[in-house]
Structures are given as C-alpha cells and as structure tokens.
Design an enzyme around this catalytic site. Structure first.
Site, PDB file in Angstrom:
ATOM      1  CB  SER A   7      47.414  89.472 -25.304  1.00 37.15           C
ATOM      2  OG  SER A   7      47.035  88.113 -25.141  1.00 37.15           O
ATOM      3  CG  HIS A  32      51.322  88.951 -27.199  1.00 38.61           C
ATOM      4  ND1 HIS A  32      52.697  88.894 -27.248  1.00 38.61           N
ATOM      5  CD2 HIS A  32      50.958  88.190 -26.130  1.00 38.61           C
ATOM      6  CE1 HIS A  32      53.153  88.152 -26.253  1.00 38.61           C
ATOM      7  NE2 HIS A  32      52.111  87.696 -25.556  1.00 38.61           N
ATOM      8  CG  MET A  67      53.535  81.118 -22.204  1.00 35.34           C
ATOM      9  SD  MET A  67      52.098  82.078 -21.707  1.00 35.34           S
ATOM     10  CE  MET A  67      51.470  82.535 -23.316  1.00 35.34           C
ATOM     11  CG  PHE A 142      45.146  82.110 -15.947  1.00 37.56           C
ATOM     12  CD1 PHE A 142      44.113  81.316 -16.459  1.00 37.56           C
ATOM     13  CD2 PHE A 142      46.099  81.531 -15.135  1.00 37.56           C
ATOM     14  CE1 PHE A 142      44.045  79.967 -16.141  1.00 37.56           C
ATOM     15  CE2 PHE A 142      46.039  80.175 -14.810  1.00 37.56           C
ATOM     16  CZ  PHE A 142      45.002  79.399 -15.306  1.00 37.56           C
ATOM     17  N   GLY A 143      45.051  85.783 -18.611  1.00 33.57           N
ATOM     18  CA  GLY A 143      44.955  87.228 -18.766  1.00 33.57           C
ATOM     19  C   GLY A 143      44.335  87.836 -17.514  1.00 33.57           C
ATOM     20  N   GLY A 144      44.383  89.139 -17.413  1.00 37.60           N
ATOM     21  CA  GLY A 144      43.669  89.848 -16.357  1.00 37.60           C
ATOM     22  C   GLY A 144      44.274  89.740 -14.968  1.00 37.60           C
ATOM     23  N   GLY A 176      49.342  92.381 -16.943  1.00 39.15           N
ATOM     24  CA  GLY A 176      48.878  93.424 -16.022  1.00 39.15           C
ATOM     25  C   GLY A 176      49.151  94.843 -16.492  1.00 39.15           C
ATOM     26  N   GLY A 196      46.335  92.793 -22.833  1.00 44.58           N
ATOM     27  CA  GLY A 196      45.189  91.973 -23.178  1.00 44.58           C
ATOM     28  C   GLY A 196      43.912  92.579 -22.643  1.00 44.58           C
TER      29      GLY A 196
END
Ligand code: DX5
Ligand code: ZN
Length: 217
Positions: A7, A32, A67, A142-144, A176, A196
């Site tokens: 991502s 992605h 999204m 959100f990433g992470g 995740g 990501g």
C-alpha cells in the site's frame, strides 16, 4: 500463488512516483492504492489524478481500494486513470450488483470490501459477481494500525462460502500485516496480502515482501 500488494499509503508522499517505480524490483505483484474521501473514513488521500500520474511508472496492476461514499461515482474516473482492479465497501454502496457490473463493464476486475464489524454473510449473494473480496483487518482510514485477529476466522468462513459460490475467488486482506499475521491469513485462505507500514518502514523491503509472502530461505 500468493500475491503481495504494498500500500503506497505508507510511502513518502513527496516521492510517490519513486515508490511506485521501485515496487516491481522489490518483488511486489500489485500496487495497492488507498482512496479516502474524508467522509466514509476519517482521512483524505488521493484521487484519479494521482492514479493517472503513477500509471506509466509501473507494469504492475493498480489495485484501487475505494474508501468513499457512493463509490459508483468513482468507477469511471479511476478506470480512465488506469485502475486494473476496483474494490468497493459493502457499507458504502446501496446497489452492489449494479456497481460490480459497472466495474466489469468498464473492463476492470471487481471486488467488495468488508469492514472488521461487517459479517462475511453480507457479501454471500454477490460472490459470483466478484473477482475478489477484501477483508479489512483494521478499521480503514490509517496505515500502521494493529491487526484485528477476528479477521482470520472471517477469511476461513469466506473461503468456505467461496467454495460453494465462486471457487476462483481471490481473498485479499488489508491492515496490520507483518510476516506473522500474513502467515495466519494465508493459512486461513487469503491469497492477496496488502502491506503498507511493514514494507515501507523495512530496512530491506524486498526481503520483507518475501517474508510476508511466506518464502522460506
Ligand atoms: C487502511 C488501508 C490499508 C493500510 C494498510 O485504511 O486500507 O491499505 O494502508 O497499512 P498497514 O499495512 O500499515 O496496516
Ligand atoms: Zn487498503
């Protein structure tokens, strides 16, 4: 065959083009592309113009994860911008069959996405119309974030349902992911793994992608 879809949400936004261009040499299979509208999810990312700008920089398929509210509005703009795969959230679209048909008519692969709290049964009656289903293993935005373990059981349930309705169905998981959570998802039946943070913060992204894929050395 497992596919890895890094991502670019976790890439340096000042160097998105460079990030996309490097993915192929790292052994990625898809790119992605996380599209957030600030309404369906509490964040804003990028739109069709960014998709068109990165399209010439890679041969890899562009996997556009919408999204957004009213995702049907964005099918043609992203397809025209070079999207190969377009996924829409079941929570955001009132007429899934129609939108999936619209994606297919535009010449792209089509899929639905399920938020962590959305049951697998919500997509049962569109499985035959999907090339893939994306199971979110975090709440999108959100990433992470930390992997939500219930996603593993959802993947296993979906794999069973798919055996009945669409045995070729690709099952993608997003959120995740690291080598450990990837192994759980692959064992449950996931075939496309989004990652990501794990990829873009790795000292050796190529090695990280191989570990997420489950390659043994
Ligand atoms: C979350 C996005 C994911 C996210 C994954 O809303 O859909 O694609 O970027 O990032 P990691 O792997 O960092 O959880
Ligand atoms: Zn995503």
């Amino acid at each position: 065959m497992i596919k890895i879809a890094p991502s670019i949400l976790s890439a340096n936004f000042a160097d998105i083009g460079g990030a996309v261009a490097r993915l192929e040499s790292w052994g990625a299979d898809w790119v992605h592309f996380d599209v957030m509208d600030g309404n369906f999810v509490p964040n804003i990312t990028f739109g069709p113009a960014m998709c068109a700008a990165v399209r010439p920089l890679t041969q890899l398929p562009l996997d556009v994860h919408l999204m957004t509210l009213d995702p049907e509005k964005w099918v043609h703009p992203f397809r025209d911008a070079g999207a190969d795969i377009i996924t829409i959230h079941v929570e955001a679209d009132r007429h899934l069959h129609r939108t999936l048909q619209k994606i297919h008519d535009a010449g792209a692969k089509a899929g639905v996405v399920l938020n962590p709290a959305t049951p697998v049964s919500s997509c049962e009656h569109v499985l035959a119309d999907c090339d893939l289903v994306l199971i979110m293993s975090v709440n999108p935005g959100f990433g992470g974030q930390k992997f939500i373990p219930e996603a593993v059981e959802k993947i296993a349930r979906l794999r069973k349902l798919a055996a009945e309705h669409n045995p070729e169905l690709l099952i993608e998981v997003d959120g995740g992911i690291n080598p450990e959570t990837s192994a759980l998802c692959r064992a449950a039946g996931a075939t496309v793994i989004v990652a990501g943070n794990a990829v873009f913060t790795a000292d050796d992204p190529q090695d990280m992608i191989a570990r997420i894929r489950g390659d043994s050395f």
